[in-house]
Enzyme design. Structure first.
Site, PDB file in Angstrom:
ATOM      1  N   ARG A  15       0.839  -1.210   0.000  1.00 15.50           N
ATOM      2  CA  ARG A  15       0.000   0.000   0.000  1.00 15.50           C
ATOM      3  C   ARG A  15       0.872   1.257   0.000  1.00 15.50           C
ATOM      4  O   ARG A  15       0.969   1.955  -0.996  1.00 15.50           O
ATOM      5  CB  ARG A  15      -0.962  -0.036   1.205  1.00 15.50           C
ATOM      6  CG  ARG A  15      -2.054   1.023   1.181  1.00 15.50           C
ATOM      7  CD  ARG A  15      -1.621   2.407   1.554  1.00 15.50           C
ATOM      8  NE  ARG A  15      -1.065   2.500   2.907  1.00 15.50           N
ATOM      9  CZ  ARG A  15      -0.493   3.597   3.379  1.00 15.50           C
ATOM     10  NH1 ARG A  15      -0.393   4.682   2.633  1.00 15.50           N
ATOM     11  NH2 ARG A  15       0.040   3.613   4.600  1.00 15.50           N
ATOM     12  N   ASP A  16       1.541   1.527   1.117  1.00 15.51           N
ATOM     13  CA  ASP A  16       2.310   2.776   1.221  1.00 15.51           C
ATOM     14  C   ASP A  16       3.423   2.793   0.185  1.00 15.51           C
ATOM     15  O   ASP A  16       3.763   3.841  -0.371  1.00 15.51           O
ATOM     16  CB  ASP A  16       2.888   2.909   2.634  1.00 15.51           C
ATOM     17  CG  ASP A  16       3.199   4.351   3.015  1.00 15.51           C
ATOM     18  OD1 ASP A  16       3.152   5.218   2.135  1.00 15.51           O
ATOM     19  OD2 ASP A  16       3.489   4.602   4.190  1.00 15.51           O
ATOM     20  N   HIS A 207       5.899   4.427  12.434  1.00 11.87           N
ATOM     21  CA  HIS A 207       5.760   4.387  10.970  1.00 11.87           C
ATOM     22  C   HIS A 207       6.747   5.417  10.406  1.00 11.87           C
ATOM     23  O   HIS A 207       6.422   6.589  10.243  1.00 11.87           O
ATOM     24  CB  HIS A 207       4.310   4.729  10.608  1.00 11.87           C
ATOM     25  CG  HIS A 207       4.024   4.741   9.143  1.00 11.87           C
ATOM     26  ND1 HIS A 207       3.401   3.696   8.489  1.00 11.87           N
ATOM     27  CD2 HIS A 207       4.237   5.677   8.189  1.00 11.87           C
ATOM     28  CE1 HIS A 207       3.242   3.989   7.218  1.00 11.87           C
ATOM     29  NE2 HIS A 207       3.744   5.200   6.997  1.00 11.87           N
ATOM     30  N   HIS A 209       9.253   6.946   7.618  1.00  8.47           N
ATOM     31  CA  HIS A 209       9.844   7.049   6.279  1.00  8.47           C
ATOM     32  C   HIS A 209      11.327   7.382   6.496  1.00  8.47           C
ATOM     33  O   HIS A 209      11.706   7.974   7.502  1.00  8.47           O
ATOM     34  CB  HIS A 209       9.097   8.105   5.465  1.00  8.47           C
ATOM     35  CG  HIS A 209       7.724   7.626   5.051  1.00  8.47           C
ATOM     36  ND1 HIS A 209       7.438   7.217   3.766  1.00  8.47           N
ATOM     37  CD2 HIS A 209       6.593   7.445   5.766  1.00  8.47           C
ATOM     38  CE1 HIS A 209       6.170   6.817   3.716  1.00  8.47           C
ATOM     39  NE2 HIS A 209       5.635   6.953   4.914  1.00  8.47           N
ATOM     40  N   CYS A 240       5.406   9.340  -0.381  1.00  8.52           N
ATOM     41  CA  CYS A 240       4.053   9.809  -0.071  1.00  8.52           C
ATOM     42  C   CYS A 240       3.648  10.832  -1.120  1.00  8.52           C
ATOM     43  O   CYS A 240       4.350  11.814  -1.344  1.00  8.52           O
ATOM     44  CB  CYS A 240       3.955  10.425   1.312  1.00  8.52           C
ATOM     45  SG  CYS A 240       2.295  11.050   1.655  1.00  8.52           S
ATOM     46  N   ASN A 249       9.103   4.113   3.102  1.00  9.12           N
ATOM     47  CA  ASN A 249       9.239   3.692   4.499  1.00  9.12           C
ATOM     48  C   ASN A 249      10.585   3.012   4.676  1.00  9.12           C
ATOM     49  O   ASN A 249      11.180   2.513   3.718  1.00  9.12           O
ATOM     50  CB  ASN A 249       8.170   2.654   4.855  1.00  9.12           C
ATOM     51  CG  ASN A 249       6.803   3.242   4.888  1.00  9.12           C
ATOM     52  OD1 ASN A 249       6.148   3.313   3.869  1.00  9.12           O
ATOM     53  ND2 ASN A 249       6.368   3.668   6.042  1.00  9.12           N
TER      54      ASN A 249
HETATM   55  P1  HMG Z   1     -12.563  14.165  -2.296  1.00  7.93           P
HETATM   56  O1  HMG Z   1     -12.145  14.103  -3.702  1.00  7.93           O
HETATM   57  O2  HMG Z   1     -11.958  15.235  -1.513  1.00  7.93           O
HETATM   58  O3  HMG Z   1     -14.093  14.451  -2.174  1.00  7.93           O
HETATM   59  O4  HMG Z   1     -12.269  12.756  -1.628  1.00  7.93           O
HETATM   60  P2  HMG Z   1     -15.362  13.606  -2.095  1.00  7.93           P
HETATM   61  O5  HMG Z   1     -15.387  12.902  -0.821  1.00  7.93           O
HETATM   62  O6  HMG Z   1     -16.453  14.581  -2.366  1.00  7.93           O
HETATM   63  O7  HMG Z   1     -15.281  12.593  -3.308  1.00  7.93           O
HETATM   64  C1  HMG Z   1     -15.096  12.974  -4.638  1.00  7.93           C
HETATM   65  C2  HMG Z   1     -15.049  11.785  -5.549  1.00  7.93           C
HETATM   66  O8  HMG Z   1     -14.273  10.763  -4.948  1.00  7.93           O
HETATM   67  C3  HMG Z   1     -16.416  11.185  -5.829  1.00  7.93           C
HETATM   68  O9  HMG Z   1     -16.371  10.605  -7.149  1.00  7.93           O
HETATM   69  C4  HMG Z   1     -16.460  10.071  -4.810  1.00  7.93           C
HETATM   70  O10 HMG Z   1     -17.340   9.044  -5.188  1.00  7.93           O
HETATM   71  C5  HMG Z   1     -15.046   9.572  -4.860  1.00  7.93           C
HETATM   72  P3  HMG Z   1     -16.838  11.424  -8.459  1.00  7.93           P
HETATM   73  O11 HMG Z   1     -18.240  11.798  -8.180  1.00  7.93           O
HETATM   74  O12 HMG Z   1     -15.925  12.602  -8.572  1.00  7.93           O
HETATM   75  O13 HMG Z   1     -16.625  10.435  -9.563  1.00  7.93           O
HETATM   76  N1  HMG Z   1     -14.668   8.877  -3.639  1.00  7.93           N
HETATM   77  C6  HMG Z   1     -14.205   7.615  -3.621  1.00  7.93           C
HETATM   78  N2  HMG Z   1     -13.968   6.727  -4.600  1.00  7.93           N
HETATM   79  C7  HMG Z   1     -13.499   5.512  -4.216  1.00  7.93           C
HETATM   80  N3  HMG Z   1     -13.253   5.188  -2.936  1.00  7.93           N
HETATM   81  C8  HMG Z   1     -13.465   6.066  -1.936  1.00  7.93           C
HETATM   82  C9  HMG Z   1     -13.981   7.335  -2.279  1.00  7.93           C
HETATM   83  N4  HMG Z   1     -14.307   8.413  -1.535  1.00  7.93           N
HETATM   84  C10 HMG Z   1     -14.723   9.340  -2.382  1.00  7.93           C
HETATM   85  N5  HMG Z   1     -13.207   5.731  -0.684  1.00  7.93           N
HETATM   86  C11 HMG Z   1     -10.829  11.434  -0.303  1.00  7.93           C
HETATM   87  C12 HMG Z   1     -11.847  12.546  -0.294  1.00  7.93           C
HETATM   88  C13 HMG Z   1     -10.232  11.271   1.089  1.00  7.93           C
HETATM   89  C14 HMG Z   1     -11.529  10.174  -0.733  1.00  7.93           C
HETATM   90  C15 HMG Z   1      -9.710  11.847  -1.267  1.00  7.93           C
HETATM   91  O14 HMG Z   1      -9.169  13.038  -0.804  1.00  7.93           O
HETATM   92  C16 HMG Z   1      -8.646  10.803  -1.437  1.00  7.93           C
HETATM   93  O15 HMG Z   1      -8.886   9.721  -1.931  1.00  7.93           O
HETATM   94  N6  HMG Z   1      -7.393  11.138  -1.074  1.00  7.93           N
HETATM   95  C17 HMG Z   1      -6.263  10.234  -1.227  1.00  7.93           C
HETATM   96  C18 HMG Z   1      -5.592  10.105   0.073  1.00  7.93           C
HETATM   97  C19 HMG Z   1      -4.473   9.076   0.000  1.00  7.93           C
HETATM   98  O16 HMG Z   1      -4.664   7.945  -0.410  1.00  7.93           O
HETATM   99  N7  HMG Z   1      -3.262   9.475   0.473  1.00  7.93           N
HETATM  100  C20 HMG Z   1      -2.173   8.576   0.597  1.00  7.93           C
HETATM  101  C21 HMG Z   1      -2.377   7.625   1.745  1.00  7.93           C
HETATM  102  S1  HMG Z   1      -2.086   8.372   3.363  1.00  7.93           S
HETATM  103  C22 HMG Z   1      -0.411   8.107   3.637  1.00  7.93           C
HETATM  104  O17 HMG Z   1       0.286   7.623   2.787  1.00  7.93           O
HETATM  105  C23 HMG Z   1       0.162   8.428   4.994  1.00  7.93           C
HETATM  106  C24 HMG Z   1       0.400   7.189   5.861  1.00  7.93           C
HETATM  107  O18 HMG Z   1       1.237   6.265   5.195  1.00  7.93           O
HETATM  108  C25 HMG Z   1       1.020   7.589   7.200  1.00  7.93           C
HETATM  109  C26 HMG Z   1       2.287   8.455   7.052  1.00  7.93           C
HETATM  110  O19 HMG Z   1       3.217   8.096   6.335  1.00  7.93           O
HETATM  111  O20 HMG Z   1       2.263   9.516   7.674  1.00  7.93           O
HETATM  112  C27 HMG Z   1      -0.917   6.473   6.164  1.00  7.93           C
HETATM  113 MG    MG Z   2       3.410   6.395   5.160  1.00  4.57          MG
END
Ligand code: HMG
Ligand code: MG
Length: 300
Positions: A15-16, A207, A209, A240, A249
């Protein structure tokens, strides 16, 4: 030196790691990676995320990954889910655990999830209620706990408040993200000084990086403080998407090498893990970022 006897590794490479690899990643390569990791002895594998595929196209096929992965007994296949829609998708394909994520920095929260920190918690309450109704455990991630790419320093007390909120809402554990790998042994110790009077060590995970090569030192500080859950990514995959300059990571191979050297059990077969990292690195045509894997090449 007082250290845990055993450490639970949370493998986040599929995933990450893969979420930030450029180019198309074949479904078959993802499935092979997840299988290799289970065969190497990893028992918690974050196999994908259910986010908006327009934002993170590398994870668009997570439904198929979960539906097709070969399940090994005793292995928990976890999924990252930002909202109810994500949790519904994850449980529909049999995720054993879901993880919600927020940040200790408002700007990072906006960039990563398009909403404020408070709004992320509103979304989680739906996820947690839904997961509880299906007896599925929920993990919490907190990003930027040792610094933010946009806001700089982050106060340990702010991290403590948000950690408490995630646990109070029903997360069984909070994974402390050093999202851009800016922490060091000193700042990690100061963060844990703020957290450990309030929380049990079994409620916290690291966690890290490895952007500045500090991850192993930070993990050692956490182990000495009694924390026994560590996230890592095979071959140091990833970065990220919303943290400019962040590298992957810490490599799982490097963590396992250190843990075994300290006499700490992991249940992981290091040679098999190295093979898993080599295979995915070749499939992605990328350099292997694990120093331990590179050293093993010389031995033939
Ligand atoms: P959004 O775009 O801000 O707004 O999504 P929304 O909630 O109004 O949704 C818009 C569109 O997204 C709609 O589709 C929804 O249906 C769709 P449209 O009408 O435009 O076709 N949608 C989804 N589709 C599939 N699955 C879903 C979903 N939710 C909404 N679950 C949202 C908000 C949070 C979903 C968006 O901002 C997003 O997906 N962001 C990506 C965040 C991400 O994956 N970041 C990387 C992971 S976090 C990380 O890596 C950090 C970590 O490792 C810890 C660390 O290192 O610190 C965990
Ligand atoms: Mg991470």
């Amino acid at each position: 030196m007082s250290l845990p006897q055993k450490v639970r590794l949370v493998e986040v490479g599929p995933r990450d790691g893969l979420q930030n690899e450029p180019g198309e990643i074949r479904l078959a390569d993802k499935l092979r990676l997840i299988d290799d990791l289970a065969l190497a002895g990893l028992t918690t594998i974050e196999a994908g995320s259910f986010v908006n595929p327009k934002w993170v196209p590398q994870m668009a096929d997570s439904d198929r990954v979960f539906a097709q992965l070969e399940r090994h007994e005793g292995v928990r296949y976890a999924a990252l889910t930002p909202n109810l829609k994500g949790a519904e998708r994850a449980l529909a394909v049999g995720a054993d655990e879901v993880a919600v994520f927020t940040a200790a920095s408002e700007t990072f929260s906006q960039k990563n999830t398009n909403c404020s920190i408070d709004e992320t918690f509103e979304r989680f309450s739906d996820v947690i209620r839904f997961a509880a109704a299906h007896n599925v455990p929920v993990r919490g991630y907190l990003s930027c706990t040792l610094g933010c790419p946009y806001e700089g320093d982050v106060a340990p007390q702010a991290v403590a408040e948000l950690t408490g909120k995630l646990l109070d809402m029903g997360c069984y554990e909070v994974s402390l993200g050093d999202t851009i790998g800016c922490g060091n042994a000193g700042s990690t110790a100061r963060l844990l000084d703020a957290l450990l009077p309030r929380f049990n060590t079994d409620q916290l995970a690291m966690h890290c990086h490895d952007t500045r090569g500090q991850a192993l030192a930070n993990i050692l500080v956490a182990l000495q403080a009694g924390i026994a859950t560590v996230d890592a990514s095979v071959a140091g995959l990833g970065g990220c998407n919303y943290a400019p300059g962040a590298s992957g990571n810490v490599a799982t191979e490097d963590v396992v090498y250190m843990l075994h050297g300290l006499g700490i059990e992991t249940g992981v077969d290091l040679d098999r893990l190295i093979q898993a990292g080599e295979r995915i690195s070749q499939a992605l045509h990328r350099d292997n970022a694990s120093s331990v894997a590179l050293a093993a090449r010389g031995k033939g």
